[in-house]
Design a protein around this motif. Structure first.
Motif, PDB file in Angstrom:
ATOM      1  N   TYR A  55       0.804  -1.233   0.000  1.00  0.00           N
ATOM      2  CA  TYR A  55       0.000   0.000   0.000  1.00  0.00           C
ATOM      3  C   TYR A  55       0.832   1.276   0.000  1.00  0.00           C
ATOM      4  O   TYR A  55       0.275   2.368   0.065  1.00  0.00           O
ATOM      5  N   ASN A  56       2.154   1.143  -0.004  1.00  0.00           N
ATOM      6  CA  ASN A  56       3.035   2.306   0.008  1.00  0.00           C
ATOM      7  C   ASN A  56       2.794   3.186   1.247  1.00  0.00           C
ATOM      8  O   ASN A  56       2.907   4.413   1.184  1.00  0.00           O
ATOM      9  N   MET A  57       2.456   2.532   2.350  1.00  0.00           N
ATOM     10  CA  MET A  57       2.204   3.236   3.601  1.00  0.00           C
ATOM     11  C   MET A  57       2.243   2.245   4.757  1.00  0.00           C
ATOM     12  O   MET A  57       2.146   1.029   4.554  1.00  0.00           O
ATOM     13  N   ILE A  58       2.417   2.787   5.965  1.00  0.00           N
ATOM     14  CA  ILE A  58       2.266   1.999   7.189  1.00  0.00           C
ATOM     15  C   ILE A  58       1.039   2.547   7.890  1.00  0.00           C
ATOM     16  O   ILE A  58       0.992   3.720   8.253  1.00  0.00           O
ATOM     17  N   SER A  59       0.031   1.727   8.076  1.00  0.00           N
ATOM     18  CA  SER A  59      -1.249   2.199   8.603  1.00  0.00           C
ATOM     19  C   SER A  59      -1.187   2.433  10.109  1.00  0.00           C
ATOM     20  O   SER A  59      -0.318   1.902  10.811  1.00  0.00           O
ATOM     21  N   LEU A  60      -2.134   3.228  10.604  1.00  0.00           N
ATOM     22  CA  LEU A  60      -2.222   3.484  12.034  1.00  0.00           C
ATOM     23  C   LEU A  60      -2.479   2.207  12.831  1.00  0.00           C
ATOM     24  O   LEU A  60      -1.841   1.999  13.875  1.00  0.00           O
ATOM     25  N   PRO A  61      -3.391   1.303  12.404  1.00  0.00           N
ATOM     26  CA  PRO A  61      -3.566   0.041  13.144  1.00  0.00           C
ATOM     27  C   PRO A  61      -2.274  -0.775  13.226  1.00  0.00           C
ATOM     28  O   PRO A  61      -1.945  -1.313  14.280  1.00  0.00           O
ATOM     29  N   MET A  62      -1.534  -0.843  12.112  1.00  0.00           N
ATOM     30  CA  MET A  62      -0.275  -1.587  12.126  1.00  0.00           C
ATOM     31  C   MET A  62       0.729  -0.944  13.070  1.00  0.00           C
ATOM     32  O   MET A  62       1.409  -1.633  13.850  1.00  0.00           O
ATOM     33  N   MET A  63       0.836   0.388  13.033  1.00  0.00           N
ATOM     34  CA  MET A  63       1.772   1.085  13.913  1.00  0.00           C
ATOM     35  C   MET A  63       1.402   0.894  15.381  1.00  0.00           C
ATOM     36  O   MET A  63       2.271   0.698  16.229  1.00  0.00           O
ATOM     37  N   MET A  64       0.102   0.935  15.677  1.00  0.00           N
ATOM     38  CA  MET A  64      -0.336   0.761  17.065  1.00  0.00           C
ATOM     39  C   MET A  64       0.011  -0.632  17.574  1.00  0.00           C
ATOM     40  O   MET A  64       0.536  -0.791  18.683  1.00  0.00           O
ATOM     41  N   PHE A  65      -0.282  -1.647  16.771  1.00  0.00           N
ATOM     42  CA  PHE A  65       0.065  -3.015  17.174  1.00  0.00           C
ATOM     43  C   PHE A  65       1.569  -3.167  17.359  1.00  0.00           C
ATOM     44  O   PHE A  65       2.034  -3.732  18.357  1.00  0.00           O
ATOM     45  N   GLN A  66       2.339  -2.661  16.404  1.00  0.00           N
ATOM     46  CA  GLN A  66       3.791  -2.807  16.453  1.00  0.00           C
ATOM     47  C   GLN A  66       4.379  -2.125  17.690  1.00  0.00           C
ATOM     48  O   GLN A  66       5.269  -2.669  18.348  1.00  0.00           O
ATOM     49  N   LEU A  67       3.879  -0.935  18.007  1.00  0.00           N
ATOM     50  CA  LEU A  67       4.401  -0.194  19.154  1.00  0.00           C
ATOM     51  C   LEU A  67       4.137  -0.926  20.454  1.00  0.00           C
ATOM     52  O   LEU A  67       5.040  -1.064  21.293  1.00  0.00           O
TER      53      LEU A  67
END
Length: 386
Positions: A184-196
């Motif tokens: 998607y040429n982006m890192i989504s907010l849900p993905m960032m929240m989970f990763q953090l």
């Protein structure tokens, strides 16, 4: 296994058989953990006394091992450092071959468990302090393990095996970031929240690594297939499940984001606060808690039951912190499917059952002191609820 509406049945059907590439990656992780544990600096701590009074020395540097593995992963991936001569690895491979990685980890655990079983049964003296079979049944002993603390070339394997498990989890998550960016040429907010949240959870676990060598499974349980599988299959693949569902979830509301962040923050405050108070009380029973002298109940077992701070709110309130962290870790994956929420569901059921069993054990051990404690602190896990 990716980019599908993954209900339970679809998820199970999507799992692939083991592959040689997946095996090489996982063997590489194990070899890296061995080398990094030896090379990277760390402090040495002794474990609890064994039956013969001896103690095992543990090198505590797992956090460094995990953090360096993440740095090396990104430095060697073609997507992150495309012009580097060291970039040879497809960073999305681990994530895109999740099913094969999963079944390969099960196979690797089965093989390690077999080696440890045969080593103990064929070569370990019966009077060795670590020889501790649970049954005369070979299958039971393979499952539960024969040795309490298997040591090979100076490595206590049971405590060490957490390291490749957590490294694999972090690399699956890192690979998920790259896979989403490629898609998607982006890192989504849900993905960032989970990763953090996953990253903070991991860092916290090994900042306090000294507590790991005091955990029940390290002290009491043999090292067989059950613990092998728990460390190197359950942790990396169940804990990383939300990343599969965050891949195509490209947004979420600010309210949902704040709720997830609040759930994690409250859970972490409870979890870390309860454990710190317990550790502080064991070291110095007279040190004030929340500005007051600790209140205690004398037990006929020769111990004092703490009734101050968090431990005066609920008897197992540390379990509430665990559960809230688990909920926040999977919440960003959405609520359409049950699969990504396997960890908090399992953990909640496990801790409720453990609290019930622990209450019965403590009643026998502490007798009237435990009855008084329950009267003064009537709630088990959730204040005013349960």
């Amino acid at each position: 296994i990716l980019k599908k509406k993954m209900d339970v049945i679809t998820m199970l059907k999507s799992i692939q058989p083991p592959t040689l590439d997946a095996l090489w990656i996982q063997l590489g992780i194990v070899v890296y953990c061995v080398i990094a544990t030896i090379v990277l600096p760390g402090t040495w701590k002794q474990g609890v006394p064994l039956k013969d009074g001896s103690r095992i020395w543990y090198k505590l540097n797992a956090l460094a091992v995990i953090l360096v593995s993440i740095v090396l992963f990104f430095l060697t991936t073609k997507q992150v450092t495309p012009f580097s001569s060291f970039a040879f690895f497809d960073g999305a491979y681990i994530f895109n071959h999740y099913g094969e990685m999963l079944t390969t980890s099960v196979l690797l655990n089965a093989f390690l468990s077999l080696l440890l079983f045969l080593r103990a049964e064929l070569f370990l003296p019966r009077d060795n302090v670590n020889y501790n079979p649970q049954s005369k049944n070979m299958l039971v002993n393979y499952w539960a393990g024969v040795e309490l603390n298997p040591v090979i070339y100076g490595f206590e394997i049971k405590e060490f095996w957490y390291r490749p498990g957590f490294v694999l989890w972090m690399l699956i998550d890192a690979s998920a970031l790259i896979a989403q960016y490629e898609s998607y040429n982006m890192i989504s907010l849900p993905m960032m929240m989970f990763q953090l949240i996953a990253f903070i959870y991991t860092v916290d676990a090994f900042v306090y690594e000294e507590g790991v060598i005091l955990m029940f499974d390290i002290i009491e349980e043999n090292f067989g297939f059950m613990l092998c599988w728990g460390d190197y299959t359950w942790i990396p693949f169940v804990f990383s499940l939300p990343s599969l569902y965050c891949l195509d979830r490209l947004s979420m509301s600010i309210i949902e984001t704040l709720l997830i962040a609040s759930c994690f923050t409250l859970g972490y405050i409870i979890f870390r606060g309860t454990n710190d108070q317990k550790a502080q009380f064991k070291k110095n029973p007279n040190k004030p808690i929340w500005g007051k002298k600790p209140e205690t109940i004398d037990s006929p077992a020769g111990r004092k039951l703490l009734v101050s701070g968090w431990w005066g709110i609920a008897r197992k309130i540390n379990y509430l912190g665990d559960i809230l962290i688990a909920i926040s870790m999977t919440a960003a994956s959405g609520y359409t499917f049950v699969v990504p929420h396997l960890y908090p569901i399992y953990l909640t059921l496990l801790l409720i059952d453990r609290a019930r069993r622990d209450n019965a054990r403590c009643q026998v051990k502490h007798k009237e002191a435990w009855t008084e404690y329950c009267n003064r602190v009537p709630y088990c896990i959730i204040p005013y609820v349960y």
